[in-house]
Design a protein around this motif. Structure first.
Motif, PDB file in Angstrom:
ATOM      1  N   UNK A  17      18.799   0.202 -36.044  1.00  0.00           N
ATOM      2  CA  UNK A  17      19.267   1.565 -36.271  1.00  0.00           C
ATOM      3  C   UNK A  17      18.962   2.445 -35.068  1.00  0.00           C
ATOM      4  N   UNK A  18      17.779   2.226 -34.462  1.00  0.00           N
ATOM      5  CA  UNK A  18      17.390   3.015 -33.295  1.00  0.00           C
ATOM      6  C   UNK A  18      18.363   2.772 -32.151  1.00  0.00           C
ATOM      7  N   UNK A  19      18.764   1.523 -31.955  1.00  0.00           N
ATOM      8  CA  UNK A  19      19.651   1.160 -30.857  1.00  0.00           C
ATOM      9  C   UNK A  19      21.041   1.741 -31.043  1.00  0.00           C
ATOM     10  N   UNK A  20      21.471   1.912 -32.296  1.00  0.00           N
ATOM     11  CA  UNK A  20      22.820   2.403 -32.533  1.00  0.00           C
ATOM     12  C   UNK A  20      22.905   3.923 -32.567  1.00  0.00           C
ATOM     13  N   UNK A  21      21.735   4.589 -32.538  1.00  0.00           N
ATOM     14  CA  UNK A  21      21.747   6.038 -32.663  1.00  0.00           C
ATOM     15  C   UNK A  21      22.548   6.658 -31.518  1.00  0.00           C
ATOM     16  N   UNK A  22      23.400   7.605 -31.830  1.00  0.00           N
ATOM     17  CA  UNK A  22      24.283   8.211 -30.829  1.00  0.00           C
ATOM     18  C   UNK A  22      23.810   9.630 -30.540  1.00  0.00           C
ATOM     19  N   UNK A  23      23.389   9.881 -29.327  1.00  0.00           N
ATOM     20  CA  UNK A  23      22.967  11.222 -28.917  1.00  0.00           C
ATOM     21  C   UNK A  23      23.485  11.415 -27.504  1.00  0.00           C
ATOM     22  N   UNK A  24      24.605  12.093 -27.371  1.00  0.00           N
ATOM     23  CA  UNK A  24      25.240  12.225 -26.061  1.00  0.00           C
ATOM     24  C   UNK A  24      24.463  13.119 -25.115  1.00  0.00           C
ATOM     25  N   UNK A  25      23.436  13.833 -25.620  1.00  0.00           N
ATOM     26  CA  UNK A  25      22.655  14.704 -24.753  1.00  0.00           C
ATOM     27  C   UNK A  25      21.654  13.916 -23.910  1.00  0.00           C
ATOM     28  N   UNK A  26      21.421  12.655 -24.285  1.00  0.00           N
ATOM     29  CA  UNK A  26      20.462  11.840 -23.543  1.00  0.00           C
ATOM     30  C   UNK A  26      21.117  10.563 -23.047  1.00  0.00           C
ATOM     31  N   UNK A  27      20.698  10.149 -21.879  1.00  0.00           N
ATOM     32  CA  UNK A  27      21.129   8.856 -21.363  1.00  0.00           C
ATOM     33  C   UNK A  27      20.098   7.809 -21.779  1.00  0.00           C
ATOM     34  N   UNK A  28      20.342   6.572 -21.392  1.00  0.00           N
ATOM     35  CA  UNK A  28      19.525   5.476 -21.882  1.00  0.00           C
ATOM     36  C   UNK A  28      18.935   4.708 -20.697  1.00  0.00           C
ATOM     37  N   UNK A  29      17.621   4.493 -20.716  1.00  0.00           N
ATOM     38  CA  UNK A  29      16.943   3.775 -19.645  1.00  0.00           C
ATOM     39  C   UNK A  29      16.300   2.514 -20.205  1.00  0.00           C
ATOM     40  N   UNK A  30      16.425   1.422 -19.464  1.00  0.00           N
ATOM     41  CA  UNK A  30      15.752   0.170 -19.796  1.00  0.00           C
ATOM     42  C   UNK A  30      14.566   0.014 -18.848  1.00  0.00           C
ATOM     43  N   UNK A  31      13.373   0.002 -19.394  1.00  0.00           N
ATOM     44  CA  UNK A  31      12.145  -0.114 -18.608  1.00  0.00           C
ATOM     45  C   UNK A  31      11.648  -1.554 -18.674  1.00  0.00           C
ATOM     46  N   UNK A  32      11.470  -2.169 -17.520  1.00  0.00           N
ATOM     47  CA  UNK A  32      10.958  -3.539 -17.436  1.00  0.00           C
ATOM     48  C   UNK A  32       9.530  -3.499 -16.943  1.00  0.00           C
ATOM     49  N   UNK A  33       8.632  -4.186 -17.639  1.00  0.00           N
ATOM     50  CA  UNK A  33       7.225  -4.144 -17.266  1.00  0.00           C
ATOM     51  C   UNK A  33       6.514  -5.396 -17.759  1.00  0.00           C
ATOM     52  N   UNK A  34       5.416  -5.749 -17.118  1.00  0.00           N
ATOM     53  CA  UNK A  34       4.563  -6.841 -17.612  1.00  0.00           C
ATOM     54  C   UNK A  34       3.249  -6.308 -18.155  1.00  0.00           C
ATOM     55  N   UNK A  35       3.061  -4.977 -18.121  1.00  0.00           N
ATOM     56  CA  UNK A  35       1.864  -4.340 -18.678  1.00  0.00           C
ATOM     57  C   UNK A  35       2.303  -3.257 -19.646  1.00  0.00           C
ATOM     58  N   UNK A  36       1.966  -3.445 -20.918  1.00  0.00           N
ATOM     59  CA  UNK A  36       2.365  -2.496 -21.947  1.00  0.00           C
ATOM     60  C   UNK A  36       1.514  -2.763 -23.177  1.00  0.00           C
ATOM     61  N   UNK A  37       1.185  -1.737 -23.969  1.00  0.00           N
ATOM     62  CA  UNK A  37       0.386  -1.994 -25.178  1.00  0.00           C
ATOM     63  C   UNK A  37       1.053  -3.043 -26.070  1.00  0.00           C
ATOM     64  N   UNK A  38       0.252  -3.996 -26.510  1.00  0.00           N
ATOM     65  CA  UNK A  38       0.786  -5.063 -27.355  1.00  0.00           C
ATOM     66  C   UNK A  38       0.873  -4.629 -28.814  1.00  0.00           C
ATOM     67  N   UNK A  39       0.075  -3.657 -29.180  1.00  0.00           N
ATOM     68  CA  UNK A  39       0.041  -3.128 -30.543  1.00  0.00           C
ATOM     69  C   UNK A  39      -0.693  -1.798 -30.500  1.00  0.00           C
ATOM     70  N   UNK A  40      -0.687  -1.075 -31.600  1.00  0.00           N
ATOM     71  CA  UNK A  40      -1.365   0.216 -31.660  1.00  0.00           C
ATOM     72  C   UNK A  40      -2.859   0.036 -31.414  1.00  0.00           C
ATOM     73  N   UNK A  41      -3.430   0.878 -30.528  1.00  0.00           N
ATOM     74  CA  UNK A  41      -4.853   0.790 -30.220  1.00  0.00           C
ATOM     75  C   UNK A  41      -5.213  -0.270 -29.211  1.00  0.00           C
TER      76      UNK A  41
END
Length: 440
Positions: A7-31
């Motif tokens: 649902x998040x991916x299909x959300x349509x909001x023409x006021x914002x563009x879409x960026x794909x961020x590629x990373x090997x360091x990112x939180x794996x879960x909350x906390x």
């Protein structure tokens, strides 16, 4: 979770563009206690973009989820419980400690490239932000080689991919990748100079990572600082130089017997550092949560060396606000890897804690010797000990460094200004053309 992210991916909001961020360091879960600078930047990008993140999978993490408004996709590159390449110290450190992990690199590159291709087919992105030239920048470029209309790539180098991968082959590979990017950013001037030396012609901008210096990393005047406490915060890897700090602490004890050294962090060097510490001073091992839950209870604790393990990001100010000095004894590792910037310095300065730092090129973007901190030659145990003892005995200097350091940190490293620079860079790269029409 999959339905939610769909649902998040299909959300349509023409006021914002879409960026794909590629990373090997990112939180794996909350906390999670992994470095969170990419996550923090993504949170700030949400004001202008729909943000999707592609990061490596790891046991215990979800393949797809929404974290604070960020759509997170995690790619599997090996059987789940055999994935050993990312997290808990970084890819280069993992390979150095366990060379057999190198066998997973081809699978990692192929899996990430295929997932980039799949996301580009399924979602209309306007720009790709690849953190680290290698491997993320490489995967972004390769994933689009057969596409007629390509998504522009902004690539950010953080240091390890520039300093830690040496030789003509990696220089040529970096040039090949960067020349196919619309823009490249680095986190320090020293890195910009290094890129120029390798023959990179693509425009390079110096945009450091930021941190929260307005609400999180702040002084707390009512909290008394301890009289002789040295603090280290960071991953326990070779380039952090913790072994030299532990050795220097042995010299400090000769002049200040009640001094103590706090080490907050974990990593592949942890076991060897604990053995070294035990040969220098009384050593104990406590959970960081015990300190952050009741820091006043530590007032009567004996000196020596305490390993607290990794601490959640939001609990670090409790350490910075009580330490007498924060030491960052970084060195150039045998692989050539070195600090790209050093946000621990900025966090400590934000909390009004004086800092002692190794004199490395990237560090000079932050520290002016005697004004915002004290510089010491990398790996020089006697010099580290001398500076620590000097600060212990000079209250006026500690106050001056704390005041100047916080002022400089807020002006140059708060997310309010840093995120604006990245947003502008991404928007400029996208330009004003309609979705899907940007040619690279």
């Amino acid at each position: 979770k999959n339905r939610c992210i769909g649902k998040f991916m299909r959300r349509d909001d023409t006021s914002k563009r879409r960026v794909l961020v590629l990373t090997s360091t990112f939180p794996r879960w909350s906390g999670d206690r992994e470095p969170r600078f990419v996550y923090d930047l993504c949170v700030h990008l949400l004001t202008s973009f729909h943000v999707h993140v592609l990061a490596p999978h790891t046991p215990g993490a979800l393949e797809n989820e929404v974290m604070d408004g960020i759509a997170v996709h995690r790619f599997r590159y090996f059987p789940t419980h055999r994935q050993r390449l990312a997290y808990e110290g970084g890819i280069l450190e993992k390979i150095k400690k366990k060379p057999l992990v190198l066998l997973q690199v081809p699978f990692f590159l192929v899996a990430q490239t295929l997932h980039v291709r799949r996301l580009l087919r399924e979602i209309s992105f306007d720009v790709i932000h690849a953190h680290w030239i290698i491997p993320q920048g490489l995967c972004a470029v390769v994933a689009q080689m057969d596409r007629h209309v390509k998504i522009p790539i902004v690539c950010t180098s953080h240091g390890g991919d520039l300093f830690g991968l040496r030789g003509h082959f990696f220089d040529a590979l970096r040039r090949w990748i960067v020349h196919r990017c619309a823009a490249v950013t680095v986190v320090s001037r020293a890195m910009a100079e290094k890129l120029r030396q390798t023959g990179v012609r693509t425009p390079c901008h110096v945009y450091p990572m930021g941190t929260d210096l307005r609400t999180l990393f702040t002084p707390e005047p009512g909290v008394p600082r301890r009289k002789a406490t040295i603090l280290f915060v960071g991953r326990l890897v070779e380039k952090k130089g913790v072994r030299y700090l532990i050795e220097a602490f042995g010299h400090v004890l000769q002049q200040t017997p009640h001094a103590e050294l706090w080490i907050v962090g974990s990593g592949p060097e942890e076991a060897s550092l604990k053995r070294l510490a035990a040969s220098v001073a009384p050593t104990r091992f406590l959970a960081a949560a015990l300190f952050t839950a009741a820091p006043d209870a530590f007032e009567s604790c004996p000196g020596g060396i305490t390993f607290f393990g990794a601490a959640p990001h939001e609990t670090l100010p409790a350490f910075y606000r009580r330490a007498t000095v924060t030491a960052v004894p970084s060195v150039v590792a045998r692989s050539g890897d070195q600090e790209g910037l050093g946000l621990v310095l900025v966090e400590a300065m934000g909390c009004g804690c004086p800092v002692i730092v190794s004199d490395l090129p990237a560090i000079r973007d932050i520290i002016q010797h005697g004004h915002t901190g004290l510089l010491t030659p990398p790996g020089k145990v006697d010099a580290i000990a001398e500076n620590i003892c000097h600060l212990f005995g000079t209250k006026r200097l500690r106050k001056a460094l704390a005041f100047n350091g916080r002022k400089m940190a807020i002006e140059s490293f708060d997310w309010s200004s840093i995120s604006a620079a990245y947003i502008e860079a991404l928007i400029t790269t996208v330009g004003t053309r309609p979705k899907g029409s940007q040619e690279v």
